[in-house]
Design a protein around this motif. Structure first.
Motif, PDB file in Angstrom:
ATOM      1  N   ASP A 104       0.868  -1.167   0.000  1.00  0.00           N
ATOM      2  CA  ASP A 104       0.000   0.000   0.000  1.00  0.00           C
ATOM      3  C   ASP A 104       0.900   1.211   0.000  1.00  0.00           C
ATOM      4  O   ASP A 104       1.870   1.261   0.763  1.00  0.00           O
ATOM      5  CB  ASP A 104      -0.842   0.035   1.293  1.00  0.00           C
ATOM      6  CG  ASP A 104      -2.213  -0.591   1.069  1.00  0.00           C
ATOM      7  OD1 ASP A 104      -2.560  -0.767  -0.107  1.00  0.00           O
ATOM      8  OD2 ASP A 104      -2.901  -0.882   2.046  1.00  0.00           O
ATOM      9  N   LEU A 105       0.596   2.181  -0.830  1.00  0.00           N
ATOM     10  CA  LEU A 105       1.372   3.426  -0.822  1.00  0.00           C
ATOM     11  C   LEU A 105       0.451   4.564  -0.427  1.00  0.00           C
ATOM     12  O   LEU A 105      -0.629   4.714  -1.002  1.00  0.00           O
ATOM     13  CB  LEU A 105       1.924   3.724  -2.216  1.00  0.00           C
ATOM     14  CG  LEU A 105       3.015   2.842  -2.781  1.00  0.00           C
ATOM     15  CD1 LEU A 105       3.427   3.370  -4.147  1.00  0.00           C
ATOM     16  CD2 LEU A 105       4.233   2.829  -1.880  1.00  0.00           C
ATOM     17  N   ARG A 106       0.861   5.342   0.589  1.00  0.00           N
ATOM     18  CA  ARG A 106       0.132   6.565   0.904  1.00  0.00           C
ATOM     19  C   ARG A 106       0.888   7.695   0.244  1.00  0.00           C
ATOM     20  O   ARG A 106       2.063   7.902   0.509  1.00  0.00           O
ATOM     21  CB  ARG A 106       0.078   6.763   2.420  1.00  0.00           C
ATOM     22  CG  ARG A 106      -1.135   6.099   3.021  1.00  0.00           C
ATOM     23  CD  ARG A 106      -1.073   5.938   4.499  1.00  0.00           C
ATOM     24  NE  ARG A 106      -0.730   7.153   5.214  1.00  0.00           N
ATOM     25  CZ  ARG A 106      -0.283   7.153   6.468  1.00  0.00           C
ATOM     26  NH1 ARG A 106      -0.134   6.022   7.114  1.00  0.00           N
ATOM     27  NH2 ARG A 106      -0.001   8.270   7.083  1.00  0.00           N
ATOM     28  N   VAL A 107       0.202   8.402  -0.653  1.00  0.00           N
ATOM     29  CA  VAL A 107       0.871   9.406  -1.486  1.00  0.00           C
ATOM     30  C   VAL A 107       0.442  10.802  -1.050  1.00  0.00           C
ATOM     31  O   VAL A 107      -0.739  11.062  -0.837  1.00  0.00           O
ATOM     32  CB  VAL A 107       0.516   9.186  -2.978  1.00  0.00           C
ATOM     33  CG1 VAL A 107       1.188  10.225  -3.860  1.00  0.00           C
ATOM     34  CG2 VAL A 107       0.900   7.780  -3.419  1.00  0.00           C
ATOM     35  N   SER A 108       1.438  11.689  -0.906  1.00  0.00           N
ATOM     36  CA  SER A 108       1.131  13.067  -0.544  1.00  0.00           C
ATOM     37  C   SER A 108       1.872  13.992  -1.496  1.00  0.00           C
ATOM     38  O   SER A 108       3.069  13.816  -1.728  1.00  0.00           O
ATOM     39  CB  SER A 108       1.591  13.308   0.903  1.00  0.00           C
ATOM     40  OG  SER A 108       1.601  14.684   1.181  1.00  0.00           O
ATOM     41  N   MET A 120       5.952   9.312  -0.701  1.00  0.00           N
ATOM     42  CA  MET A 120       5.170   8.066  -0.669  1.00  0.00           C
ATOM     43  C   MET A 120       5.569   7.261   0.565  1.00  0.00           C
ATOM     44  O   MET A 120       6.755   6.932   0.730  1.00  0.00           O
ATOM     45  CB  MET A 120       5.424   7.245  -1.934  1.00  0.00           C
ATOM     46  CG  MET A 120       4.904   7.905  -3.183  1.00  0.00           C
ATOM     47  SD  MET A 120       5.038   6.849  -4.638  1.00  0.00           S
ATOM     48  CE  MET A 120       6.643   7.291  -5.255  1.00  0.00           C
ATOM     49  N   ARG A 121       4.600   6.977   1.416  1.00  0.00           N
ATOM     50  CA  ARG A 121       4.840   6.129   2.594  1.00  0.00           C
ATOM     51  C   ARG A 121       4.524   4.689   2.197  1.00  0.00           C
ATOM     52  O   ARG A 121       3.437   4.396   1.700  1.00  0.00           O
ATOM     53  CB  ARG A 121       3.936   6.612   3.741  1.00  0.00           C
ATOM     54  CG  ARG A 121       3.703   5.651   4.903  1.00  0.00           C
ATOM     55  CD  ARG A 121       4.904   5.337   5.708  1.00  0.00           C
ATOM     56  NE  ARG A 121       5.564   6.463   6.338  1.00  0.00           N
ATOM     57  CZ  ARG A 121       5.296   6.881   7.580  1.00  0.00           C
ATOM     58  NH1 ARG A 121       4.353   6.302   8.297  1.00  0.00           N
ATOM     59  NH2 ARG A 121       5.978   7.874   8.108  1.00  0.00           N
ATOM     60  N   ILE A 122       5.485   3.786   2.414  1.00  0.00           N
ATOM     61  CA  ILE A 122       5.314   2.394   1.977  1.00  0.00           C
ATOM     62  C   ILE A 122       4.785   1.539   3.113  1.00  0.00           C
ATOM     63  O   ILE A 122       5.307   1.554   4.225  1.00  0.00           O
ATOM     64  CB  ILE A 122       6.663   1.792   1.510  1.00  0.00           C
ATOM     65  CG1 ILE A 122       7.235   2.623   0.370  1.00  0.00           C
ATOM     66  CG2 ILE A 122       6.506   0.340   1.097  1.00  0.00           C
ATOM     67  CD1 ILE A 122       8.632   2.223  -0.047  1.00  0.00           C
ATOM     68  N   GLN A 123       3.725   0.796   2.804  1.00  0.00           N
ATOM     69  CA  GLN A 123       3.198  -0.172   3.770  1.00  0.00           C
ATOM     70  C   GLN A 123       3.256  -1.554   3.104  1.00  0.00           C
ATOM     71  O   GLN A 123       2.514  -1.818   2.164  1.00  0.00           O
ATOM     72  CB  GLN A 123       1.732   0.180   4.065  1.00  0.00           C
ATOM     73  CG  GLN A 123       1.381   0.249   5.489  1.00  0.00           C
ATOM     74  CD  GLN A 123       1.621   1.542   6.166  1.00  0.00           C
ATOM     75  OE1 GLN A 123       1.021   2.502   5.793  1.00  0.00           O
ATOM     76  NE2 GLN A 123       2.463   1.568   7.168  1.00  0.00           N
TER      77      GLN A 123
END
Length: 415
Positions: A104-108, A120-123
């Motif tokens: 999952d990538l949280r993109v800002s 991009m925060r990697i989960q």
């Protein structure tokens, strides 16, 4: 680390292959155990940096003229507006690498003077949640957390700065409680790790679905255990206390510097001391420090003044912690020289430092009397709590981290 993935990334920049560039950036980040990817436009080039073990490292740069296409590619992947470049945007996307790893990538995105910056925060979905001892919890702290998780009701709070592993610790605790006999509800922003057996819900403040509203709704869902992503305001803390007093176990996070300061912070929110004394079960403060690389570990000589200070810190450790007297007497500490395995950094991986304050009657009396933070800390240490500094120095003595790392996150006790 001139790996195959890094080579692919460099080739895709030379070829101007944008889809390949984005995918290689992500899969290379995974290979290098990165938690965040920063794509930052500078005046003449754009640099890509990875956060590895909590520290940012420059990986590659590419020409500025490729940047709009890279931004558009990432925006399309995460369902963001391509034509909106004036305001920050947040999105998320799921990516499967060629090796079959799901993430999952949280993109800002953030508008900057040189163009849009992307983080991009990697989960990693395939990564299993570590058990409590694997996180670095040991000794009395581990016992205290286990006892608190067995409590029929009460509040367990976890505090620390952003990115200090609070959510992972709470998930690890929930994993222990996750059986078919209990109903566990989580209210999060966002849901970071999806776990079978938990009923996870994501808040949407823009439509007034807040933590406090989610908590009140959760209480109508016949829960046994509730996890709230964060206590940010008086309303959320009031609902959490109400839930704990009506027979529920509540787990949550809050932003303060130490376990003791959490009490001061909640007092400042206007919560009555008798409510804190009767509902709090345990307060955990945590930090992450880098682990010394096993391949290049060498002994580190200590400054005599610091050695004296450390001996004093160890003299205040509760006898039940059962420290090895030979280790304390020898006072040997280590550091990493830097080698190929750790990319010349001297550290590889991270481990948690934990300060765990388990409530007892002495502490409850001090809270009711509104004693100062210093008084409460003295009572907590006398009744078995290790401070972050003590917990860190024990880890350094065991050769897991360096003294320098410990003092980069823990406050030094006054002599």
């Amino acid at each position: 680390m001139a790996s195959e993935k890094l080579q692919q990334l460099q080739n895709s920049i030379l070829e101007g292959n944008i889809p390949q560039l984005v995918l290689s950036t992500i899969s290379n980040a995974l290979e290098m155990r990165s938690s965040d990817i920063h794509i930052e436009p500078q005046e003449h080039t754009v640099r890509i940096r990875y956060r590895i073990d909590g520290v940012l490292r420059i990986i590659v740069e590419y020409p500025s003229n490729m940047h709009p296409a890279v931004v558009s590619r990432i925006k399309i992947m995460s369902n963001l507006k391509i034509d909106e470049q004036r305001i920050p945007q947040d999105g998320r996307t799921a990516v499967t690498t060629r090796e079959g790893k799901e993430m999952d990538l949280r993109v800002s995105t953030l508008p900057s003077v040189n163009g849009e910056k992307i983080v991009m925060r990697i989960q990693d979905k395939t990564r299993k949640i570590p058990d409590l001892p694997e996180l670095g919890i040991q000794g009395r702290a581990y016992q205290y957390i286990l006892e608190s998780l067995q409590a029929p009701n009460g509040i367990i709070l976890n505090t620390g700065p952003t990115g200090s592993g609070k959510t992972t610790t709470l998930y690890s605790a929930l994993n222990r409680l996750n059986t078919s006999e209990v109903n566990i509800l989580t209210i999060e922003d966002p849901v970071e790790i999806q776990v079978d057996g938990l009923n996870q819900s994501q808040v949407h403040p823009d439509i007034n679905y807040t933590f406090a509203f989610g908590m009140r709704t959760a209480l109508r869902q016949d829960p046994d255990i509730i996890m709230v992503g964060e206590i940010r305001d008086r309303e959320t803390v009031d609902t959490a206390i109400e839930a704990s007093l009506t027979g529920h176990l509540v787990l949550s996070t809050i932003h303060t510097n130490s376990a003791i300061e959490t009490i001061t912070r909640i007092d400042n929110m206007g919560v009555q001391p008798f409510l804190m004394a009767s509902s709090f079960e345990c307060i955990i403060a945590q930090r992450l420090v880098r682990k010394i690389c096993d391949q290049c570990k060498v002994e580190e000589p200590l400054d005599p003044n610091l050695a004296e200070h450390i001996k004093k810190v160890f003299s205040l450790v509760h006898p039940d912690e059962k420290l090895d007297p030979k280790l304390v007497e020898g006072l040997k500490f280590y550091k990493g020289k830097g080698c190929e395995a750790c990319d010349g950094v001297g550290y590889r991986g991270r481990i948690g430092l934990y300060e765990v304050m388990k409530m007892n009657n002495e502490l409850r009396k001090a809270i009711l009397k509104r004693e100062s933070a210093l008084e409460i800390e003295a009572i907590a240490m006398k009744t078995g709590m290790l401070t972050l500094e003590q917990a860190g120095l024990i880890k350094a003595l065991q050769g897991e981290t360096s003294v320098e790392e410990v003092y980069s996150v823990a406050r030094k006790m006054e002599d």
